[in-house]
Scaffold this motif. Structure first.
Motif, short mmCIF file in Angstrom:
data_model
loop_
_atom_site.label_atom_id
_atom_site.label_comp_id
_atom_site.label_asym_id
_atom_site.label_seq_id
_atom_site.Cartn_x
_atom_site.Cartn_y
_atom_site.Cartn_z
N THR A 72 0.81 -1.22 0.00
CA THR A 72 0.00 0.00 0.00
C THR A 72 0.84 1.26 0.00
O THR A 72 0.41 2.29 -0.50
CB THR A 72 -0.91 0.03 1.23
OG1 THR A 72 -0.10 0.12 2.41
CG2 THR A 72 -1.78 -1.21 1.29
N TRP A 100 -0.84 4.69 0.78
CA TRP A 100 -1.84 5.35 -0.06
C TRP A 100 -3.14 5.54 0.74
O TRP A 100 -3.62 4.62 1.39
CB TRP A 100 -2.15 4.54 -1.31
CG TRP A 100 -1.05 4.51 -2.32
CD1 TRP A 100 -0.24 3.46 -2.63
CD2 TRP A 100 -0.64 5.59 -3.17
NE1 TRP A 100 0.66 3.82 -3.61
CE2 TRP A 100 0.43 5.12 -3.97
CE3 TRP A 100 -1.07 6.90 -3.33
CZ2 TRP A 100 1.08 5.90 -4.91
CZ3 TRP A 100 -0.44 7.70 -4.27
CH2 TRP A 100 0.62 7.20 -5.04
N ASN A 101 -3.69 6.74 0.64
CA ASN A 101 -4.98 7.05 1.27
C ASN A 101 -5.78 7.87 0.27
O ASN A 101 -6.02 9.06 0.45
CB ASN A 101 -4.76 7.81 2.58
CG ASN A 101 -6.04 8.03 3.36
OD1 ASN A 101 -7.09 7.51 3.01
ND2 ASN A 101 -5.96 8.84 4.39
N LEU A 102 -6.15 7.21 -0.82
CA LEU A 102 -6.73 7.91 -1.96
C LEU A 102 -8.22 8.18 -1.78
O LEU A 102 -8.99 7.30 -1.39
CB LEU A 102 -6.50 7.11 -3.24
CG LEU A 102 -5.05 6.99 -3.71
CD1 LEU A 102 -4.96 6.08 -4.93
CD2 LEU A 102 -4.47 8.37 -4.04
N SER A 144 7.48 12.76 -0.92
CA SER A 144 6.80 11.50 -0.67
C SER A 144 6.45 11.36 0.81
O SER A 144 5.31 11.00 1.17
CB SER A 144 7.70 10.33 -1.10
OG SER A 144 7.11 9.09 -0.78
N LEU A 161 3.59 8.91 2.21
CA LEU A 161 3.93 7.73 1.41
C LEU A 161 5.33 7.24 1.76
O LEU A 161 6.24 8.04 1.99
CB LEU A 161 3.85 8.07 -0.08
CG LEU A 161 2.47 8.49 -0.60
CD1 LEU A 161 2.56 8.98 -2.04
CD2 LEU A 161 1.48 7.34 -0.48
N THR A 215 -1.30 0.55 -10.99
CA THR A 215 -1.97 1.63 -10.28
C THR A 215 -2.15 1.23 -8.82
O THR A 215 -2.33 0.05 -8.51
CB THR A 215 -3.35 1.93 -10.89
OG1 THR A 215 -4.10 0.72 -10.99
CG2 THR A 215 -3.20 2.57 -12.26
N PRO A 216 -2.08 2.20 -7.90
CA PRO A 216 -2.18 1.87 -6.47
C PRO A 216 -3.58 1.39 -6.10
O PRO A 216 -4.57 1.72 -6.76
CB PRO A 216 -1.85 3.19 -5.78
CG PRO A 216 -2.13 4.24 -6.79
CD PRO A 216 -1.84 3.64 -8.12
N SER A 272 -7.22 3.25 -6.47
CA SER A 272 -7.21 4.32 -7.48
C SER A 272 -8.42 4.19 -8.41
O SER A 272 -8.93 3.09 -8.65
CB SER A 272 -5.93 4.27 -8.30
OG SER A 272 -5.85 3.06 -9.03
N GLN A 329 -4.70 12.16 -2.79
CA GLN A 329 -4.08 11.61 -1.59
C GLN A 329 -4.41 12.48 -0.38
O GLN A 329 -4.20 13.70 -0.41
CB GLN A 329 -2.56 11.53 -1.78
CG GLN A 329 -1.78 11.15 -0.54
CD GLN A 329 -1.89 9.67 -0.17
OE1 GLN A 329 -2.61 8.91 -0.83
NE2 GLN A 329 -1.19 9.26 0.86
N SER A 388 -3.16 13.59 2.84
CA SER A 388 -1.86 13.62 3.49
C SER A 388 -2.01 13.62 5.01
O SER A 388 -3.11 13.83 5.54
CB SER A 388 -1.07 14.85 3.03
OG SER A 388 -1.75 16.03 3.40
N ILE A 412 -2.91 13.51 -7.32
CA ILE A 412 -1.78 12.74 -7.83
C ILE A 412 -2.05 12.50 -9.31
O ILE A 412 -2.97 11.77 -9.67
CB ILE A 412 -1.62 11.37 -7.12
CG1 ILE A 412 -1.64 11.55 -5.60
CG2 ILE A 412 -0.36 10.67 -7.59
CD1 ILE A 412 -0.42 12.16 -5.00
#
Length: 492
Positions: A10, A13-15, A48, A53, A72-73, A76, A105, A107, A115
């Protein structure tokens, strides 16, 4: 190479996907188009970490696959955004013709940032383009956007550059690459133009509400949110362009699709920094009439804002006449707003901190002399700040010396020492800017010879642009020919 939908780790990632909640006319869902042989050439570790990340456990090839768009993460929902724009004054339907938004993302500080992969292949908005980008142009955007960040100027940022292993054809065959761009959002004046021209009023209002929620939440309770948004964007843009003028930055392509509603500098194609001071300075190969010259930037900002106002008219008031009157009243405030911010900035550059009416003639007289004698913009202010006047013939002229004595008298008139004045100037006047000839040398070395040493050296130096470094004085020197014949290109 076939595309893989998800990557195993991961990485933090906090999409989120708030843009995808707008009406479908604002975007098209699309995966990035895989490239042949991705290889990461630059990765921004500091950025990053700021995004929450961590790729320390990832093998290099997996990072390359991720930031090329080949993978792709998790979570996504890639999409290409639709927008329009006035390009050199002419309205055009546009959109992300070579960019894919992977997601937003969240943060560690709670902010949402886009992104985006730039150069990630064709989309429905490519208009015949190949959807790709050159390695040289993506390295330029990485270097200049990160330099702008360290200069303290609002800007999109760059997380990674991945070489694609494919050839891109522009003026000649060049290596291809993908840039990962970070932005508060990619909402532009052109997004509002697109909504106004092609979508119903309800969708236009949804865009306004979304923009306010994301960037200007303090406006949510305003009686006239569209008008309040226009005025807030005016403030942001006035401050941004004043910052450009402060360091001699020339955007080069100030089309309305390149004006961020969030107030960030976006799109680093034909941008450059002015060496010799001249209001008419243009480096962009496509700006043949000087529309976006250094000295025209505040006027074009005002023009672009008038386009935004036009796009918002149906939301400002149901009666068109009243809407125009309200929008015009707001726009009429821009010249005074800009002038006030510009004067405050120039006072800072010259240590004129008492805010006297007599300050403006001193500022204007110096700029006139600098243009008359073709003085270097950055180095003139550095010399005033440090007291080192070696190396510039301009400082030997009687006109400058007369001005200098008047300036010293002005800045010390209330008992301030010259040393205190010069210290106050240090945060306004960078010692180092991205000198065009050095940038070109670094980009050519990297993109043509696979030699990244100069690129890395310049990048490191420009992380502390306000810190004098006697060992780097050679970098502070402008090119011997004064940028004669130098041109930049948009890269599409």
């Amino acid at each position: 190479m076939s595309s893989v939908n998800f990557i195993n780790k991961t990485a933090g990632w906090n999409l989120q996907h708030t843009y995808g909640k707008l009406p479908s006319g604002f975007f098209t869902y699309q995966q990035p188009i895989p490239v042949k042989e991705p290889k990461t050439v630059i990765f921004n570790e500091d950025l990053s970490k700021a995004l929450g990340l961590d790729f320390s456990d990832f093998p290099p090839q997996e990072i390359a696959l991720l930031f090329s768009g080949n993978k792709t993460p998790e979570g996504s929902q890639p999409l290409a955004q639709a927008y329009a724009g006035h390009q050199f004054g002419n309205f055009t339907m546009l959109g992300d013709g070579r960019a894919i938004l992977i997601g937003e993302q969240k943060s560690p500080n709670g902010n949402l940032v886009d992104i985006q992969l730039k150069g990630s292949g064709r989309t429905p908005y490519s208009r015949g383009g190949d959807g790709r980008a050159t390695l040289k142009s993506m390295l330029r955007e990485y270097l200049i956007s990160e330099s702008m960040h360290h200069l303290g100027i609002p800007t999109t940022r760059s997380l990674a550059v991945v070489e694609s292993g494919e050839t891109v054809y522009r003026e000649r065959s060049q290596a291809g690459a993908i840039l990962t761009r970070i932005a508060q959002s990619h909402i532009r004046v052109g997004t509002f133009e697109y909504a106004r021209q092609f979508l119903p009023l309800e969708a236009q209002k949804q865009l306004t509400d979304y923009t306010i929620e994301r960037h200007y939440p303090f406006l949510k309770e305003e009686e006239n949110p569209a008008l309040a948004l226009l005025m807030a964007v005016m403030e942001k843009q006035a401050a941004l362009v004043v910052d450009w003028m402060r360091v001699g930055f020339i955007h080069g392509v100030m089309n309305t699709d390149n004006m961020s509603i969030a107030g960030e500098t976006i799109d680093y194609g034909p941008c450059a920094f002015m060496n010799t001071y001249n209001l008419k300075t243009v480096f962009s190969s496509i700006d043949v009439n000087g529309r976006y010259a250094y000295g025209n930037q505040p006027y074009i900002t005002h023009w672009n804002l008038s386009v935004l106002a036009g796009a918002l008219l149906p939301q400002i008031h149901t009666d068109q006449k009243q809407a125009i009157e309200l929008a015009q009243e707001a726009l009429n405030a821009f010249p005074g707003m800009y002038e006030e911010k510009w004067l405050q900035m120039m006072r800072g550059k010259l240590g004129l901190m008492e805010f006297e009416a007599s300050d403006k003639p001193i500022i204007e007289d110096l700029l006139a002399l600098m243009q008359q004698f073709a003085a270097d913009y950055t180095n003139t202010f550095v010399a005033l700040q440090t007291g080192d006047f070696s190396g510039e013939a301009f400082f030997e002229t009687s006109a400058f010396q007369e001005w200098f004595l008047h300036w010293v008298k002005q800045v010390t008139r209330n008992g301030r020492t010259l040393e205190a004045v010069q210290k106050s100037m240090s945060s306004y006047n960078p010692s180092f800017i991205p000198r065009n000839h050095r940038v070109e040398e670094a980009l050519d070395n990297a993109s043509l010879k696979n030699d990244y040493q100069l690129f890395k050296d310049i990048h490191q130096l420009l992380k502390t642009p306000y810190t004098p470094d006697p060992a780097q004085l050679h970098y502070q020197s402008p090119p011997p020919n004064g940028d004669s014949g130098y041109q930049t290109f948009c890269g599409t």
